[in-house]
Design a protein around this motif. Structure first.
Motif, short mmCIF file in Angstrom:
data_model
loop_
_atom_site.label_atom_id
_atom_site.label_comp_id
_atom_site.label_asym_id
_atom_site.label_seq_id
_atom_site.Cartn_x
_atom_site.Cartn_y
_atom_site.Cartn_z
N GLY A 1 0.83 -1.20 0.00
CA GLY A 1 0.00 0.00 0.00
C GLY A 1 0.85 1.24 0.00
O GLY A 1 2.08 1.19 -0.15
N GLN A 2 0.20 2.37 0.20
CA GLN A 2 0.89 3.65 0.21
C GLN A 2 0.43 4.48 1.41
O GLN A 2 -0.63 4.22 2.00
CB GLN A 2 0.62 4.42 -1.09
N VAL B 1 2.03 2.87 6.25
CA VAL B 1 2.56 1.64 5.64
C VAL B 1 4.03 1.48 6.01
O VAL B 1 4.79 2.45 6.03
CB VAL B 1 2.39 1.67 4.10
N GLY B 2 4.42 0.26 6.33
CA GLY B 2 5.81 0.02 6.69
C GLY B 2 6.16 -1.45 6.54
O GLY B 2 5.62 -2.14 5.67
N ARG B 3 7.04 -1.93 7.40
CA ARG B 3 7.41 -3.35 7.33
C ARG B 3 7.63 -3.89 8.76
O ARG B 3 8.04 -3.16 9.66
CB ARG B 3 8.67 -3.56 6.49
N PRO C 1 8.18 2.31 9.91
CA PRO C 1 7.41 3.04 8.89
C PRO C 1 8.27 3.38 7.68
O PRO C 1 9.51 3.40 7.77
CB PRO C 1 6.98 4.31 9.64
N THR C 2 7.61 3.67 6.59
CA THR C 2 8.32 4.06 5.38
C THR C 2 8.69 5.54 5.42
O THR C 2 9.55 5.99 4.65
CB THR C 2 7.47 3.78 4.13
N THR C 3 8.03 6.32 6.30
CA THR C 3 8.35 7.74 6.43
C THR C 3 8.67 8.05 7.89
O THR C 3 8.38 7.25 8.79
CB THR C 3 7.15 8.62 5.99
N LYS C 4 9.23 9.21 8.12
CA LYS C 4 9.61 9.61 9.46
C LYS C 4 8.49 10.34 10.21
O LYS C 4 8.69 10.82 11.32
CB LYS C 4 10.85 10.51 9.41
#
Length: 221
Positions: A84-85, A89-91, A109-112
């Motif tokens: 997803g976006q 969203v992360g891992r 997360p994919t962002t900070k």
């Protein structure tokens, strides 16, 4: 090449492949734990060799993921990338030590803009929590008027506990937090309407009918 030597090479390759495959553990399909000390998260996994697919349930939301399991020293690490976006969203990075041991987990997360999470998971199967909770009678017999002469908060609790026994993944943070404290509760489904018995459906109906007439707090007469 000498036929005997060629046979040895093939045999060696087969043994090596067998040993390599044998080292891959069969990870339990369902895990749950406190995600942020308030709400439970559940992970559902399907494994094919080293490949893992599945989804997580948190706050009543299902998020798919896919990844792999790799051997690290004496343990194994599962890296599961959410599909997803967006900032949410992360891992997942899961340190697996066996199905009888807790998984030390982290979500990155994919962002900070969202902080990472660190938590533990235990293998647990989705099943109906028969007889569990503060008001188990609400799932086994029809509630009478005497049962319903209680404060509003208790009526609402009784109603939501019926859903919790079936593993409903609450979207409401207050109820998700309330039931996360119980070991018997595991969020498994985003909808449990078809899982309710006729008695439970009738009791939910009765509880909803009397809630508008109940007081928030029962003080005095």
């Amino acid at each position: 090449m000498n036929p005997f030597k060629q046979l040895l090479i093939v045999a060696s390759t087969l043994v090596s492949s067998t040993l390599s495959f044998a080292q891959i553990p069969q990870v339990a399909a369902t895990w749950t734990g406190l995600y942020n000390d308030e709400q439970k998260i559940s992970l559902f996994m399907q494994q094919k060799g080293t490949d893992i697919t599945g989804y997580s349930l948190l706050n009543g939301k299902q998020t798919n993921f896919k990844g792999k399991i790799q051997q690290t020293d004496l343990n194994h690490t599962l890296t599961l990338n959410e599909i997803g976006q967006g900032a949410s969203v992360g891992r997942f990075i899961l340190e697996y030590k066996g199905n009888t041991s807790p998984i030390e987990a982290q979500w990155l997360p994919t962002t900070k803009t969202v902080k990472p999470k660190f938590f533990s998971l235990n293998a647990q199967q989705c099943k109906y929590a028969k007889g569990q909770g503060e008001f188990p009678d609400a799932s086994v017999r029809l509630l009478k008027d005497a049962d319903l002469q209680v404060p509003l908060g208790q009526l609402q609790y009784m109603r939501n506990e019926i859903y919790a026994r079936h593993g409903y993944a609450f979207q409401n943070k207050n109820w998700a937090t309330t039931f996360s404290q119980y070991d018997w509760y595991m969020p498994c489904y985003t909808n449990v309407d078809t899982r309710l018995t006729q008695i439970e459906k009738e009791n939910v109906k009765r509880l909803k009918m009397v809630e508008p007439y109940a007081k928030e707090v029962d003080w005095g007469r």
